[in-house]
Motif scaffolding. Structure first.
Motif, short mmCIF file in Angstrom:
data_model
loop_
_atom_site.label_atom_id
_atom_site.label_comp_id
_atom_site.label_asym_id
_atom_site.label_seq_id
_atom_site.Cartn_x
_atom_site.Cartn_y
_atom_site.Cartn_z
N PRO A 29 0.80 -1.21 0.00
CA PRO A 29 0.00 0.00 0.00
C PRO A 29 0.84 1.28 0.00
O PRO A 29 2.03 1.25 0.32
N ARG A 30 0.19 2.38 -0.33
CA ARG A 30 0.81 3.70 -0.28
C ARG A 30 -0.22 4.66 0.28
O ARG A 30 -1.33 4.77 -0.23
N LEU A 31 0.14 5.34 1.35
CA LEU A 31 -0.75 6.27 2.02
C LEU A 31 -0.33 7.70 1.72
O LEU A 31 0.85 8.04 1.85
N THR A 32 -1.28 8.52 1.29
CA THR A 32 -1.04 9.96 1.16
C THR A 32 -1.95 10.67 2.13
O THR A 32 -3.16 10.43 2.16
N PHE A 33 -1.36 11.55 2.94
CA PHE A 33 -2.14 12.23 3.98
C PHE A 33 -1.42 13.50 4.39
O PHE A 33 -0.23 13.48 4.74
N ASP A 34 -2.14 14.61 4.33
CA ASP A 34 -1.64 15.89 4.83
C ASP A 34 -0.26 16.22 4.27
O ASP A 34 0.64 16.62 5.00
N GLY A 35 -0.10 16.02 2.97
CA GLY A 35 1.15 16.36 2.30
C GLY A 35 2.21 15.28 2.31
O GLY A 35 3.24 15.41 1.64
N ALA A 36 1.99 14.21 3.06
CA ALA A 36 2.97 13.13 3.15
C ALA A 36 2.59 11.98 2.23
O ALA A 36 1.41 11.70 2.01
N SER A 37 3.60 11.30 1.71
CA SER A 37 3.42 10.09 0.91
C SER A 37 4.25 9.00 1.54
O SER A 37 5.47 9.14 1.67
N VAL A 38 3.58 7.94 1.97
CA VAL A 38 4.27 6.89 2.74
C VAL A 38 3.92 5.53 2.16
O VAL A 38 2.75 5.21 1.97
N TRP A 39 4.93 4.73 1.87
CA TRP A 39 4.71 3.36 1.44
C TRP A 39 5.52 2.42 2.33
O TRP A 39 6.32 2.89 3.15
N ASP A 40 5.29 1.15 2.18
CA ASP A 40 5.84 0.11 3.05
C ASP A 40 5.02 0.08 4.34
O ASP A 40 4.82 1.10 5.00
N THR A 41 4.55 -1.11 4.68
CA THR A 41 3.61 -1.23 5.80
C THR A 41 4.18 -0.75 7.14
O THR A 41 3.47 -0.10 7.91
N LEU A 42 5.43 -1.07 7.42
CA LEU A 42 5.98 -0.63 8.70
C LEU A 42 6.18 0.87 8.72
O LEU A 42 6.00 1.51 9.78
N ALA A 43 6.53 1.47 7.59
CA ALA A 43 6.65 2.92 7.53
C ALA A 43 5.28 3.57 7.75
O ALA A 43 5.16 4.59 8.45
N ILE A 44 4.24 2.97 7.17
CA ILE A 44 2.88 3.47 7.39
C ILE A 44 2.51 3.36 8.86
O ILE A 44 1.91 4.28 9.44
N ALA A 45 2.86 2.25 9.49
CA ALA A 45 2.55 2.06 10.91
C ALA A 45 3.21 3.14 11.76
O ALA A 45 2.56 3.74 12.63
N GLU A 46 4.48 3.39 11.53
CA GLU A 46 5.19 4.39 12.33
C GLU A 46 4.67 5.79 12.04
O GLU A 46 4.54 6.62 12.95
N PHE A 47 4.34 6.07 10.79
CA PHE A 47 3.79 7.38 10.43
C PHE A 47 2.45 7.61 11.14
O PHE A 47 2.23 8.67 11.74
N LEU A 48 1.57 6.62 11.07
CA LEU A 48 0.26 6.75 11.73
C LEU A 48 0.41 6.87 13.24
O LEU A 48 -0.35 7.60 13.89
N ASN A 49 1.36 6.17 13.80
CA ASN A 49 1.60 6.25 15.24
C ASN A 49 2.04 7.66 15.64
O ASN A 49 1.66 8.17 16.70
#
Length: 225
Positions: free
Chosen positions: A64-84
């Motif tokens: 997956p790739r998450l875009t939110f509030d100007g950020a673009s994050v891929w890789d599940t663990l990166a998404i987890a840390e970003f959301l945290n």
């Protein structure tokens, strides 16, 4: 889903692939659910014709790739840390420092390992075998998963891996529970009960229902695991 504090007025998009076959997409989506982040799903079939579009979305070509509030994050663990970081009150990781380190460790282990398990038992939410010949090379991986689950359930009391509420670890191991069910993998009763817990988890039920509604002609993925 209760919208996460701080997310109001900010749009989020999660690029995913097949809900039937893409374990990584499931993991990223579950993490967004844990964070309480409402996302617009962008479904991109992971085949050769869409490779160019995926390259534009993410240098890793992965979902997956998450875009939110100007950020673009891929890789599940990166998404987890970003959301945290964005939603620390959501409880993606345990509050206790030692348990949190444990959670990160087992999440990292499923992220980087279990190659034989992945190849022998690919995620497919539309199949249910009564029996299935499991490649012997996958047995050590299955045993290791059981050991991880048993240790967590004993240590933290269940029903999720780190206690009463789901965490990133449950999002990471959720696709494994579906594999064990789909391919009739015999596991201990505590581990079987954990599989049932994940199957009954509301976000998981929603994902599986959506997967079953996907077109039958969608090609099975070979790189998602």
């Amino acid at each position: 889903m209760t919208q996460a504090k701080g997310a109001k007025g900010k749009s989020a998009t999660l690029t995913i692939s097949s809900k039937t076959y893409s374990a990584w997409s499931l993991r990223g989506w579950l993490m967004c659910q844990l964070a309480g982040l409402e996302v617009t799903e962008k479904v991109v079939p992971n085949d050769a014709s869409n490779r160019a579009e995926l390259l534009l979305l993410s240098p890793s070509v992965l979902v997956p790739r998450l875009t939110f509030d100007g950020a673009s994050v891929w890789d599940t663990l990166a998404i987890a840390e970003f959301l945290n970081e964005e939603f620390p009150e959501a409880g993606l990781f345990p509050k206790d420092r030692i348990a949190r380190a444990h959670c990160r460790s087992i999440a990292g282990e499923i992220h980087s390992g279990f190659t034989n398990l992945r190849s022998a038992l690919p995620m497919n939410l539309k199949v249910r075998h009564e029996s299935f010949p499991v490649f012997s090379g996958a047995r050590p991986d299955i045993e290791r998963v059981e050991a991880i689950w048993t240790d967590c359930l004993d240590r933290y009391g269940g029903p999720f891996l780190f206690g009463a509420e789901p965490t990133v670890a449950d999002a990471m191991y959720a696709p494994v529970t579906t594999r064990f069910v789909s391919y009739a993998v015999a596991v201990s009763e505590p581990c079987a009960e954990y599989c049932r817990t994940i199957a009954a988890w509301a976000p998981m039920k929603a994902w599986i229902a959506a997967a079953k509604a996907e077109p039958e002609e969608m090609e099975e993925l070979e790189v998602e695991f």
